[in-house]
Design a protein around this motif. Sequence first.
Motif, short mmCIF file in Angstrom:
data_model
loop_
_atom_site.label_atom_id
_atom_site.label_comp_id
_atom_site.label_asym_id
_atom_site.label_seq_id
_atom_site.Cartn_x
_atom_site.Cartn_y
_atom_site.Cartn_z
N VAL A 1 0.84 -1.19 0.00
CA VAL A 1 0.00 0.00 0.00
C VAL A 1 0.88 1.25 0.00
O VAL A 1 0.62 2.21 -0.74
N PHE A 2 1.94 1.22 0.77
CA PHE A 2 2.86 2.36 0.83
C PHE A 2 3.65 2.53 -0.47
O PHE A 2 3.79 3.64 -0.98
N THR A 3 4.18 1.43 -0.98
CA THR A 3 4.98 1.53 -2.21
C THR A 3 4.11 2.00 -3.37
O THR A 3 4.55 2.82 -4.18
N GLU A 4 2.87 1.53 -3.43
CA GLU A 4 1.97 1.97 -4.50
C GLU A 4 1.57 3.43 -4.33
O GLU A 4 1.41 4.15 -5.32
N PHE A 5 1.42 3.87 -3.10
CA PHE A 5 1.09 5.28 -2.88
C PHE A 5 2.22 6.17 -3.40
O PHE A 5 1.97 7.13 -4.13
N LEU A 6 3.45 5.83 -3.04
CA LEU A 6 4.58 6.63 -3.50
C LEU A 6 4.75 6.55 -5.01
O LEU A 6 5.09 7.55 -5.66
N ASP A 7 4.47 5.38 -5.59
CA ASP A 7 4.51 5.25 -7.06
C ASP A 7 3.46 6.16 -7.71
O ASP A 7 3.74 6.80 -8.73
N MET A 8 2.28 6.20 -7.12
CA MET A 8 1.22 7.07 -7.67
C MET A 8 1.63 8.54 -7.58
O MET A 8 1.42 9.30 -8.53
N VAL A 9 2.19 8.94 -6.44
CA VAL A 9 2.63 10.33 -6.28
C VAL A 9 3.67 10.67 -7.33
O VAL A 9 3.60 11.73 -7.98
N ALA B 1 -9.87 3.87 9.81
CA ALA B 1 -10.79 4.91 9.35
C ALA B 1 -10.39 5.48 7.99
O ALA B 1 -10.20 6.68 7.83
N MET B 2 -10.29 4.61 7.01
CA MET B 2 -9.93 5.03 5.66
C MET B 2 -11.02 4.64 4.66
O MET B 2 -10.75 4.05 3.61
N SER B 3 -12.25 5.00 4.98
CA SER B 3 -13.35 4.65 4.08
C SER B 3 -13.19 5.31 2.71
O SER B 3 -13.63 4.76 1.70
N ALA B 4 -12.54 6.46 2.64
CA ALA B 4 -12.32 7.11 1.34
C ALA B 4 -11.45 6.22 0.45
O ALA B 4 -11.66 6.16 -0.76
N LEU B 5 -10.49 5.53 1.03
CA LEU B 5 -9.67 4.59 0.27
C LEU B 5 -10.55 3.44 -0.24
O LEU B 5 -10.44 3.03 -1.40
N SER C 1 -9.51 13.19 1.65
CA SER C 1 -10.47 12.20 1.18
C SER C 1 -10.38 12.06 -0.34
O SER C 1 -10.45 10.94 -0.87
N GLY C 2 -10.21 13.16 -1.05
CA GLY C 2 -10.06 13.10 -2.50
C GLY C 2 -8.80 12.34 -2.90
O GLY C 2 -8.82 11.55 -3.86
N LEU C 3 -7.72 12.56 -2.17
CA LEU C 3 -6.48 11.83 -2.46
C LEU C 3 -6.63 10.34 -2.17
O LEU C 3 -6.16 9.51 -2.95
N LEU C 4 -7.28 10.00 -1.06
CA LEU C 4 -7.48 8.59 -0.74
C LEU C 4 -8.37 7.90 -1.77
O LEU C 4 -8.11 6.75 -2.14
N GLU C 5 -9.39 8.58 -2.24
CA GLU C 5 -10.24 8.00 -3.27
C GLU C 5 -9.46 7.77 -4.56
O GLU C 5 -9.56 6.70 -5.18
N ALA C 6 -8.67 8.75 -4.97
CA ALA C 6 -7.85 8.60 -6.18
C ALA C 6 -6.86 7.45 -6.00
O ALA C 6 -6.63 6.65 -6.92
N PHE C 7 -6.28 7.36 -4.81
CA PHE C 7 -5.34 6.28 -4.54
C PHE C 7 -6.05 4.93 -4.56
O PHE C 7 -5.51 3.95 -5.07
N GLY C 8 -7.26 4.86 -4.04
CA GLY C 8 -8.02 3.61 -4.08
C GLY C 8 -8.26 3.13 -5.51
O GLY C 8 -8.11 1.94 -5.80
#
Length: 181
Positions: free
Chosen positions: A5-13, A138-142, A64-71
């Motif tokens: 989850v972390f590696t994919e987040f940084l890849d997305m950024v 509490a990451m429902s946006a993800l 929340s917008g960032l978590l949704e995009a990341f999801g």
Amino acid sequence: MRGIVFTEFLDMVEARHSLAMVDAVIARSGIASGGAYTAVGNYPAAEMHALVGALAAETGTSTSGLLEAFGEHLAITFAAGYPQMFALHRTAMEFLCRVEDYIHIQVRSLYPDAELPSFEVVERTDDRVVMVYRSPRAMSALAIGLIRGVGLHFGEPLAVTAEPLAVDGSAVRLVITRVAA
């Protein structure tokens, strides 16, 4: 949380912004790991919250917008990386209704120490699913982004509304509706 989850987040950024933005987000977040993650490691959810908060501050975008995009990004990554889990399902709704009794069982067999959220299906029709998301993170946006990403994978746009069931965000009722094409 799983390191993937972390590696994919940084890849997305990096893909959406730049490597310099990755460095800025890590520096701003003040995380103990310094952003050194392995896909198979486990890391505190607080670090993900810090990274998302830092990206929000850097970009002026809501968390929340960032978590949704990341999801959405994660769903596409998971579909490519674990096609067998998606291939067994004909529709997005079918896939979503099998998260607990198939998908999470498969994830736990691969990663026995995974701490996954729970998704309880409380209502289901062909075009609508109501489920309750529960997680101390509490990451429902993800989760909403993942759901939308699953819909994209299956070529079925999905609308998701969230109704908080707990003040701290640890329980949320999600109403998922197939959008007519």
